[in-house]
Design a protein around this motif. Structure first.
Motif, short mmCIF file in Angstrom:
data_model
loop_
_atom_site.label_atom_id
_atom_site.label_comp_id
_atom_site.label_asym_id
_atom_site.label_seq_id
_atom_site.Cartn_x
_atom_site.Cartn_y
_atom_site.Cartn_z
N ASP A 194 2.91 8.78 -1.45
CA ASP A 194 3.42 8.94 -0.09
C ASP A 194 3.71 7.56 0.51
N ASN A 195 4.20 7.53 1.72
CA ASN A 195 4.62 6.26 2.32
C ASN A 195 3.48 5.26 2.46
N GLU A 196 2.30 5.74 2.84
CA GLU A 196 1.17 4.83 2.99
C GLU A 196 0.79 4.21 1.64
N GLU A 197 0.80 5.01 0.60
CA GLU A 197 0.47 4.50 -0.74
C GLU A 197 1.53 3.54 -1.24
N ILE A 198 2.80 3.84 -0.96
CA ILE A 198 3.88 2.93 -1.35
C ILE A 198 3.72 1.58 -0.66
N MET A 199 3.42 1.60 0.63
CA MET A 199 3.21 0.35 1.36
C MET A 199 2.02 -0.42 0.82
N ARG A 200 0.99 0.28 0.43
CA ARG A 200 -0.18 -0.39 -0.14
C ARG A 200 0.18 -1.10 -1.44
N GLY A 201 1.00 -0.43 -2.26
CA GLY A 201 1.45 -1.06 -3.50
C GLY A 201 2.32 -2.28 -3.24
N MET A 202 3.23 -2.16 -2.27
CA MET A 202 4.08 -3.29 -1.93
C MET A 202 3.26 -4.47 -1.42
N LYS A 203 2.30 -4.17 -0.55
CA LYS A 203 1.50 -5.24 0.03
C LYS A 203 0.69 -5.98 -1.03
N PHE A 204 0.15 -5.25 -2.00
CA PHE A 204 -0.61 -5.93 -3.05
C PHE A 204 0.30 -6.90 -3.80
N ALA A 205 1.49 -6.44 -4.14
CA ALA A 205 2.42 -7.31 -4.87
C ALA A 205 2.79 -8.54 -4.05
N PHE A 206 3.07 -8.33 -2.76
CA PHE A 206 3.40 -9.45 -1.88
C PHE A 206 2.25 -10.44 -1.77
N GLN A 207 1.07 -9.91 -1.46
CA GLN A 207 -0.05 -10.77 -1.07
C GLN A 207 -0.79 -11.38 -2.26
#
Length: 326
Positions: free
Chosen positions: A261-274
């Motif tokens: 879902d959107n929250e999980e997708i954002m969590r994945g993106m944030k890990f890659a970014f950070q």
């Protein structure tokens, strides 16, 4: 069952190799420790035009030119990444290009399409409008239509990802692959299963695609006409797999599908970014989310080495989803 084989993928590899770099494989000891397996991230976000799509687009265009038939130009409909890829590939091959894209496509993708020398025609943000507008433009221009996924030459080009990946990490036990219509997933599945029959191919989808129910039933249970699902991962928001990709994935992919879902997708993106210091878009975030999921953690311990396809990095950094309250 299929009109594509490992031989087609190998031919595509040699066809596009002079133009495209081999993308790196990234690792994160922090991610491995957090999620209990060894993960390898195939960085297609670092490919030309910022996504894997250029592999299939370039293979398809070069094959068109090899056919000996005159090619006036090429056209397609795309939410952005395939449009950019086709525009870049057309410019390399000396062809004109027109891309039909929904008017809500991120501006960074539209600007990039135009930056590669293609013209853009906007349409309504639904699959029917995309297809109808593309048919009209194709007839008006006399260009050759190059689809984004549901075409054997596209699948063969995308399958070259697996050639590289298994050369770089031959001990992979499974690969997590985001899917829209499924061209990349089908190409990777054919290639990986040919080289390593016991490898597991897992499709990753946004919430609302409902692919697992279809795979278990062995039927295309999606409604018609095709719809977009409500997801921040715009690159994989088409609900249905393609007519050509469907039987391939029905046969070769695992029935278990990873849904984000959107929250999980954002969590994945944030890990890659950070933590990994790489920019990825929502579709890639879905793949990272699948790697983070409890479902994978609970799977067979024999799945020790997991490949994750970071399919693209064309995100508008001025419109990151966690800044928009989604």
């Amino acid at each position: 069952m299929t009109k594509i084989s490992i031989a087609d993928v190998l031919q595509a590899h040699y066809r596009i190799k002079p133009f495209l770099p081999k993308t790196p494989v990234l690792t994160s000891s922090t991610f491995d420790a957090m999620h209990g397996r060894k993960f390898y991230f195939k960085a297609e976000n670092m490919q030309k035009t910022g996504s894997f799509k250029v592999r299939g687009a370039l293979n398809a265009i070069i094959k068109l030119q090899e056919s000996g038939e005159p090619v006036k130009g090429v056209t397609t409909h795309s939410s952005g990444n395939h449009g950019q890829a086709l525009a870049w590939a057309a410019s390399k091959c000396g062809l004109k290009c027109n891309v039909i894209t929904p008017h809500d496509t991120p501006n960074i993708k539209i600007r990039s399409i135009e930056g590669y020398g293609a013209s853009v025609t906007l349409c309504e943000p639904n699959p029917t409008s995309r297809e109808e507008t593309c048919q009209r433009v194709t007839m008006e221009t006399g260009y050759s239509f190059v689809p984004s996924s549901d075409h054997y030459d596209i699948m063969a080009g995308q399958g070259t990802i697996a050639l590289e990946f298994l050369d770089e990490v031959p001990n992979l036990d499974a690969i997590l692959i985001p899917a829209s219509k499924g061209g990349m997933a089908a190409g990777i599945a054919i290639t990986a299963k040919s080289l390593k029959p016991n490898i597991k191919i897992f499709v990753v989808e946004p919430k609302g695609k409902d692919l697992e129910r279809c795979l278990i039933a062995g039927e295309r249970l999606w409604p018609n006409p095709p719809q977009f699902v409500d997801t921040i991962a715009d690159g994989i928001r088409i609900q249905q797999l393609g007519k050509l990709t469907w039987p391939i994935l029905l046969k070769l992919a695992e029935k278990e599908v990873f849904t984000a879902d959107n929250e999980e997708i954002m969590r994945g993106m944030k890990f890659a970014f950070q933590r990994m210091k790489v920019v990825i878009e929502g579709a890639s975030g879905a793949a990272v989310a699948a790697a983070m999921s409890d479902r994978l953690r609970k799977m067979d311990d024999s799945i020790k080495n997991v490949g994750v396809i970071l399919c693209g990095g064309n995100v508008d950094i001025d419109q990151l989803p966690w800044y928009k309250g989604k």
